[in-house]
Design a protein around this motif. Sequence first.
Motif, short mmCIF file in Angstrom:
data_model
loop_
_atom_site.label_atom_id
_atom_site.label_comp_id
_atom_site.label_asym_id
_atom_site.label_seq_id
_atom_site.Cartn_x
_atom_site.Cartn_y
_atom_site.Cartn_z
N ARG A 1 0.81 -1.35 -0.11
CA ARG A 1 -0.04 0.01 -0.08
C ARG A 1 0.89 1.15 -0.01
O ARG A 1 0.47 2.29 -0.88
CB ARG A 1 -0.80 -0.16 1.36
CG ARG A 1 -2.23 -1.03 0.97
CD ARG A 1 -3.06 -0.81 2.12
NE ARG A 1 -2.36 -1.06 3.56
CZ ARG A 1 -2.50 -2.10 4.09
NH1 ARG A 1 -2.98 -3.27 3.39
NH2 ARG A 1 -1.99 -2.27 5.36
N ARG A 2 1.98 1.34 0.87
CA ARG A 2 2.63 2.59 1.03
C ARG A 2 3.51 2.68 -0.27
O ARG A 2 3.48 3.77 -0.74
CB ARG A 2 3.94 2.25 2.06
CG ARG A 2 4.63 3.54 2.44
CD ARG A 2 5.71 3.09 3.48
NE ARG A 2 6.53 1.94 3.16
CZ ARG A 2 6.45 0.70 3.95
NH1 ARG A 2 5.56 0.70 4.79
NH2 ARG A 2 7.21 -0.07 3.64
N GLU B 1 1.17 4.31 -2.98
CA GLU B 1 0.96 5.65 -2.72
C GLU B 1 2.15 6.64 -2.85
O GLU B 1 1.90 7.96 -3.42
CB GLU B 1 0.45 5.93 -1.45
CG GLU B 1 -0.79 5.26 -0.68
CD GLU B 1 -2.14 5.87 -1.77
OE1 GLU B 1 -2.09 6.78 -1.99
OE2 GLU B 1 -2.72 4.88 -2.02
N GLU B 2 3.13 6.10 -2.65
CA GLU B 2 4.45 7.01 -2.90
C GLU B 2 4.42 6.93 -4.28
O GLU B 2 5.05 8.13 -4.89
CB GLU B 2 5.60 6.31 -2.29
CG GLU B 2 5.60 6.45 -0.71
CD GLU B 2 6.78 5.69 0.01
OE1 GLU B 2 7.62 5.29 -0.73
OE2 GLU B 2 6.72 5.88 1.40
#
Length: 104
Positions: free
Chosen positions: A69-70, A73-74
């Motif tokens: 997920r991170r 998003e990044e």
Amino acid sequence: MNTPLLASTFLGLLLLQCQPTIADEQPGKIIIAEETVRIISERSYANLLRQAHEKGWRYPRKQIEAGFRRHFEELKLQLLAQGFTIVYEDANDEKHPAEVGQEL
């Protein structure tokens, strides 16, 4: 191998494959589907996990899911900073006229 270089390579190859369209109302803006960004992110993060596994590093499932997920998003933030327009496409959405012509 250098991880940022590998991620950039994946991004470049996938962007060439998806052939993003230029929005008529926003000249110079490259439109890319959020699903395409998700695929790019998943492939590059999976490669990072593979490299970590080869080094003997192990991570719990929750940490891996949070990492996916991170990373997604990044990557979206990086693409937005580079001038991309990320759009969510629903199966019921009408296609952009340039995309309809490419299907022939």
